[in-house]
Design an enzyme around this catalytic site. Sequence first.
Site, PDB file in Angstrom:
ATOM      1  N   TYR A  17       8.209 -18.929  -0.895  1.00  0.00           N
ATOM      2  CA  TYR A  17       9.498 -18.254  -1.081  1.00  0.00           C
ATOM      3  C   TYR A  17      10.195 -18.088   0.267  1.00  0.00           C
ATOM      4  O   TYR A  17      11.381 -18.390   0.414  1.00  0.00           O
ATOM      5  CB  TYR A  17       9.294 -16.899  -1.766  1.00  0.00           C
ATOM      6  CG  TYR A  17      10.561 -16.081  -1.845  1.00  0.00           C
ATOM      7  CD1 TYR A  17      11.582 -16.450  -2.716  1.00  0.00           C
ATOM      8  CD2 TYR A  17      10.758 -14.969  -1.027  1.00  0.00           C
ATOM      9  CE1 TYR A  17      12.762 -15.727  -2.778  1.00  0.00           C
ATOM     10  CE2 TYR A  17      11.929 -14.237  -1.081  1.00  0.00           C
ATOM     11  CZ  TYR A  17      12.929 -14.621  -1.963  1.00  0.00           C
ATOM     12  OH  TYR A  17      14.101 -13.908  -2.008  1.00  0.00           O
ATOM     13  N   GLU A  39      16.629  -8.858  -7.925  1.00  0.00           N
ATOM     14  CA  GLU A  39      16.705  -7.813  -6.896  1.00  0.00           C
ATOM     15  C   GLU A  39      16.849  -6.440  -7.544  1.00  0.00           C
ATOM     16  O   GLU A  39      16.270  -5.468  -7.080  1.00  0.00           O
ATOM     17  CB  GLU A  39      17.845  -8.081  -5.916  1.00  0.00           C
ATOM     18  CG  GLU A  39      17.628  -9.265  -4.997  1.00  0.00           C
ATOM     19  CD  GLU A  39      16.502  -9.100  -3.978  1.00  0.00           C
ATOM     20  OE1 GLU A  39      15.965  -7.985  -3.814  1.00  0.00           O
ATOM     21  OE2 GLU A  39      16.157 -10.108  -3.341  1.00  0.00           O
ATOM     22  N   TRP A  47       8.680  -6.725  -3.509  1.00  0.00           N
ATOM     23  CA  TRP A  47       9.234  -8.020  -3.888  1.00  0.00           C
ATOM     24  C   TRP A  47       8.152  -8.946  -4.433  1.00  0.00           C
ATOM     25  O   TRP A  47       8.396  -9.710  -5.362  1.00  0.00           O
ATOM     26  CB  TRP A  47       9.972  -8.669  -2.719  1.00  0.00           C
ATOM     27  CG  TRP A  47      10.550  -9.986  -3.102  1.00  0.00           C
ATOM     28  CD1 TRP A  47      10.211 -11.203  -2.613  1.00  0.00           C
ATOM     29  CD2 TRP A  47      11.568 -10.230  -4.092  1.00  0.00           C
ATOM     30  NE1 TRP A  47      10.944 -12.186  -3.231  1.00  0.00           N
ATOM     31  CE2 TRP A  47      11.782 -11.614  -4.140  1.00  0.00           C
ATOM     32  CE3 TRP A  47      12.304  -9.413  -4.939  1.00  0.00           C
ATOM     33  CZ2 TRP A  47      12.714 -12.197  -4.997  1.00  0.00           C
ATOM     34  CZ3 TRP A  47      13.233  -9.999  -5.801  1.00  0.00           C
ATOM     35  CH2 TRP A  47      13.428 -11.379  -5.816  1.00  0.00           C
TER      36      TRP A  47
END
Length: 192
Positions: A17, A39, A47
């Site tokens: 990522y 988000e 995350w």
Amino acid sequence: MSEKFRCFGDTPLYASYHDDEWGRPVHDDRKLFEMLILEGAQAGLSWITVLKKRESYRKAFDGFDPQKVALYNEAKVEELMANEGIIRNRLKINAAIINARLFLEVQKKYGSFDKFLWAYVDNKPLLGNPKKFEDYQASTPLSDQISKDLKKMGFKFVGSTIIYAFMQAVGMVNDHLVDCFVYKELTNAKTE
């Protein structure tokens, strides 16, 4: 030969990522919608938790097609609430549906969400220049403004901290540490 220095990414998923997505400019509306929803789903979580569930989210939310998500009804909300592959938070699920409807309105008004969003930075990524982790900001005056504008339109889960993380994720700001190989790639690409 030494390994490339990266800001974060201590697992293969997280490193991928970081290397291939985070901070790289995104101009595809569907990808922007996906990142806005993810988000928002992250609020209060890490995350990596969201990243591990992203494939399940893509399946559950029809590939993040805002036209399909905008049509979700209470039965679909209940189906999503039963889906163990995603974060089962009713407020976040309902926010995704509301945001899909508003996303479509923005597209209609501005031609694309991309045009609307990137106008905030004159269509050029901002350069964060963080030298160490302590230099990272949770929000900025610009994320405050974007958050305020989105909230005024009715968007949910778009607080300034969420919006700044979104801006970082979609490359509106290059916040890779200056010693990171991606920071160097992005700044060299910008000057070439």
